[in-house]
Scaffold this motif. Sequence first.
Motif, PDB file in Angstrom:
ATOM      1  N   GLY A  86      39.707  39.061  54.101  1.00 17.75           N
ATOM      2  CA  GLY A  86      39.810  39.739  52.817  1.00 17.75           C
ATOM      3  C   GLY A  86      38.545  40.453  52.397  1.00 17.75           C
ATOM      4  N   THR A  87      37.381  39.965  52.854  1.00 15.54           N
ATOM      5  CA  THR A  87      36.105  40.589  52.481  1.00 15.54           C
ATOM      6  C   THR A  87      35.305  40.908  53.737  1.00 15.54           C
ATOM      7  N   ASN A  88      34.496  39.950  54.197  1.00 10.18           N
ATOM      8  CA  ASN A  88      33.737  40.149  55.429  1.00 10.18           C
ATOM      9  C   ASN A  88      33.480  38.800  56.098  1.00 10.18           C
ATOM     10  N   LEU A 368      38.407  32.699  47.577  1.00  9.79           N
ATOM     11  CA  LEU A 368      39.711  33.137  48.071  1.00  9.79           C
ATOM     12  C   LEU A 368      40.435  34.012  47.057  1.00  9.79           C
ATOM     13  N   ASN A 369      40.466  33.575  45.789  1.00 10.63           N
ATOM     14  CA  ASN A 369      41.129  34.366  44.752  1.00 10.63           C
ATOM     15  C   ASN A 369      40.478  35.729  44.583  1.00 10.63           C
ATOM     16  N   LEU A 370      39.161  35.765  44.635  1.00  9.50           N
ATOM     17  CA  LEU A 370      38.458  37.049  44.548  1.00  9.50           C
ATOM     18  C   LEU A 370      38.771  37.930  45.757  1.00  9.50           C
ATOM     19  N   SER A 371      38.955  37.304  46.925  1.00  8.53           N
ATOM     20  CA  SER A 371      39.270  38.063  48.135  1.00  8.53           C
ATOM     21  C   SER A 371      40.630  38.736  48.030  1.00  8.53           C
ATOM     22  N   VAL A 372      41.604  38.039  47.425  1.00 14.06           N
ATOM     23  CA  VAL A 372      42.932  38.635  47.238  1.00 14.06           C
ATOM     24  C   VAL A 372      42.837  39.849  46.330  1.00 14.06           C
ATOM     25  N   ILE A 373      42.082  39.717  45.232  1.00 11.12           N
ATOM     26  CA  ILE A 373      41.901  40.846  44.312  1.00 11.12           C
ATOM     27  C   ILE A 373      41.271  42.035  45.035  1.00 11.12           C
ATOM     28  N   TRP A 374      40.227  41.757  45.813  1.00 13.46           N
ATOM     29  CA  TRP A 374      39.508  42.823  46.507  1.00 13.46           C
ATOM     30  C   TRP A 374      40.370  43.483  47.586  1.00 13.46           C
ATOM     31  N   LYS A 375      41.009  42.652  48.420  1.00 13.19           N
ATOM     32  CA  LYS A 375      41.751  43.164  49.578  1.00 13.19           C
ATOM     33  C   LYS A 375      43.050  43.864  49.178  1.00 13.19           C
ATOM     34  N   PHE A 376      43.809  43.245  48.281  1.00  9.49           N
ATOM     35  CA  PHE A 376      45.155  43.731  48.019  1.00  9.49           C
ATOM     36  C   PHE A 376      45.283  44.572  46.743  1.00  9.49           C
ATOM     37  N   TYR A 377      44.298  44.462  45.824  1.00  4.93           N
ATOM     38  CA  TYR A 377      44.386  45.261  44.604  1.00  4.93           C
ATOM     39  C   TYR A 377      43.352  46.384  44.584  1.00  4.93           C
ATOM     40  N   LYS A 379      41.295  47.477  47.026  1.00  2.00           N
ATOM     41  CA  LYS A 379      41.360  48.317  48.207  1.00  2.00           C
ATOM     42  C   LYS A 379      42.794  48.611  48.647  1.00  2.00           C
ATOM     43  N   GLY A 380      43.760  47.994  47.985  1.00  2.00           N
ATOM     44  CA  GLY A 380      45.145  48.164  48.385  1.00  2.00           C
ATOM     45  C   GLY A 380      45.978  48.858  47.331  1.00  2.00           C
ATOM     46  N   ASP A 381      47.189  48.314  47.118  1.00  2.00           N
ATOM     47  CA  ASP A 381      48.144  48.921  46.189  1.00  2.00           C
ATOM     48  C   ASP A 381      47.882  48.447  44.770  1.00  2.00           C
ATOM     49  N   HIS A 382      47.358  49.340  43.922  1.00  2.00           N
ATOM     50  CA  HIS A 382      47.137  48.958  42.524  1.00  2.00           C
ATOM     51  C   HIS A 382      47.823  49.947  41.580  1.00  2.00           C
ATOM     52  N   GLY A 383      48.911  50.510  42.069  1.00  2.00           N
ATOM     53  CA  GLY A 383      49.588  51.510  41.247  1.00  2.00           C
ATOM     54  C   GLY A 383      50.877  51.037  40.609  1.00  2.00           C
ATOM     55  N   SER A 384      51.333  49.823  40.940  1.00  2.00           N
ATOM     56  CA  SER A 384      52.593  49.327  40.390  1.00  2.00           C
ATOM     57  C   SER A 384      52.361  48.109  39.509  1.00  2.00           C
ATOM     58  N   VAL A 385      53.326  47.838  38.645  1.00  6.90           N
ATOM     59  CA  VAL A 385      53.249  46.659  37.770  1.00  6.90           C
ATOM     60  C   VAL A 385      53.273  45.388  38.603  1.00  6.90           C
ATOM     61  N   LEU A 386      54.102  45.357  39.657  1.00  6.67           N
ATOM     62  CA  LEU A 386      54.215  44.175  40.501  1.00  6.67           C
ATOM     63  C   LEU A 386      52.889  43.847  41.185  1.00  6.67           C
ATOM     64  N   SER A 387      52.235  44.866  41.727  1.00  8.00           N
ATOM     65  CA  SER A 387      50.949  44.621  42.390  1.00  8.00           C
ATOM     66  C   SER A 387      49.881  44.213  41.377  1.00  8.00           C
ATOM     67  N   PHE A 388      49.959  44.749  40.164  1.00  8.75           N
ATOM     68  CA  PHE A 388      49.025  44.372  39.101  1.00  8.75           C
ATOM     69  C   PHE A 388      49.138  42.867  38.805  1.00  8.75           C
ATOM     70  N   ILE A 389      50.375  42.384  38.708  1.00 10.99           N
ATOM     71  CA  ILE A 389      50.597  40.956  38.412  1.00 10.99           C
ATOM     72  C   ILE A 389      50.261  40.098  39.624  1.00 10.99           C
ATOM     73  N   LYS A 390      50.741  40.532  40.786  1.00 11.47           N
ATOM     74  CA  LYS A 390      50.637  39.707  41.993  1.00 11.47           C
ATOM     75  C   LYS A 390      49.232  39.674  42.578  1.00 11.47           C
ATOM     76  N   PRO A 395      45.790  36.029  40.855  1.00 15.38           N
ATOM     77  CA  PRO A 395      44.570  35.486  41.461  1.00 15.38           C
ATOM     78  C   PRO A 395      43.423  35.370  40.471  1.00 15.38           C
ATOM     79  N   PHE A 396      43.409  36.232  39.437  1.00 14.23           N
ATOM     80  CA  PHE A 396      42.340  36.114  38.442  1.00 14.23           C
ATOM     81  C   PHE A 396      42.487  34.819  37.642  1.00 14.23           C
ATOM     82  N   ILE A 397      43.733  34.454  37.313  1.00 17.46           N
ATOM     83  CA  ILE A 397      43.955  33.177  36.619  1.00 17.46           C
ATOM     84  C   ILE A 397      43.509  32.025  37.519  1.00 17.46           C
ATOM     85  N   GLY A 398      43.870  32.092  38.812  1.00 15.74           N
ATOM     86  CA  GLY A 398      43.431  31.065  39.750  1.00 15.74           C
ATOM     87  C   GLY A 398      41.923  30.990  39.830  1.00 15.74           C
TER      88      GLY A 398
END
Length: 448
Positions: A86-88, A368-377, A379-390, A395-398
């Motif tokens: 997710g990061t390095n 790990l939670n920060l890695s999900v935010i970085w990798k999937f939001y 650097k990834g798909d951050h244009g939909s409501v679903l990706s915003f939540i998921k 992961p921010f709550i976690g």
Amino acid sequence: MEENTSYDEGLKVSLSTKDLLVYGITFMIPVAPLAFYGSFLTPANGMVALAYFVGMVAMLFTGFSYATMSRRYPFSGSVYTYVQQGTNAGLGFIGGWGITLDYFLIPTITYLISQSFGESLFPTVPGWAWIIILVIFNTIVNILGANVVTKISWVLFALQGIVLVAFIIGTIRLLLSGAIQPQTISFYNPQHFNIQGILQATGIVIVSYLGFDAISTLSEEAEDPHRSVGRAIILSILSIGILFVIITVLAGFVAPDYQNLNQNTAFLGILQRVGGTWLVKLADITIILSFGFASGQEGQTAVSRILYAMGRDGILPPAFAKLHKKYRTPIFAIVLVGLASLILSLTLSQDTVSNLVSFGALFGFILLNLSVIWKFYVKGDHGSVLSFIKYLVSPFIGFAVSTWIFLSLSIESKIVGIIWILVGFAILVAKTHFFSEKTPSLDFSNKD
């Protein structure tokens, strides 16, 4: 003894979703409140169920992050692999190194608990004998393979179920007869509510949820890792969390006078009120077997897979990645963990180890939670409501809840944890020659 390090002839695939789920639940020990209840009473001011509930919420959101990573990277290594991808690689090693601290300590504390109850039940057997027998047996079982570990898990899972069902039925019987009354004291007591105390208790409770992370260490031994690992993780957190809350709420019904309970045998005193001596003896035997064998075995399994992944990547010596030719298990890592558990169990006290656990897990969960935010939001798909939540909200709550609990850990845990992280950082510096070379890692791009 012949061994191999081939990736293609790697760990043996044999585990179904049910196997993973039972493995995780048994690792988390359904009867854990029977052993730990007394130690949580003082910091939580009796609100043990609330501490378990907060822990479940924190782990559930982190579990969603695990599920996301396990679908994309169905490989051994847990936090180590997930943060690395997710990061390095460097940050992945530090995260994985951090969580191995708890995995070294978990077999130790389970052996010490098993020894304590064993000495009480069989006083003629010396404590050191319990430790040696447990370590040797669990090491042999681990060498034979995760499928053997899970078979034993199924048996001990059933035994724990019998004890808990007997307790629940006995408590309901007392409620119906009017001998006890419903109480909220185990979940919320406004007169003694202290959020700092709840978080301190939750910091220790977290170790009871670590089995969901252990599930992810078996990804390469699962039949359908892309789907089964994530499902087993979420189901294990929900099922064990709800069970823990129910058991401790009922304990508050039986013993609202928690201040009068003996801290070392608190739940056994509750069982005596509910079912009498036979239930106490059955619980004693179940705790000895569940902590000493089931959780001890599974803790050894989990950390050996993380060390295996690190050895395969080259960040640790390649000996850690060597597999037994017949059983295809990381034999060097398994034996090393067994020896470490033996030494720690014979030299440390239960109170000391209890104050040290959870640092590594929470540290890893934060990364790990920060890695999900970085990798999937990010650097990834951050244009939909679903990706915003998921990929951001969840992961921010976690991350936030894990950080909140992390900051409330005991000073002893923080000191030992920081030293452990510094040792890992020193290994990373040496391996990369002061970061002049890339951190060793395995290319997973062609392994999906």
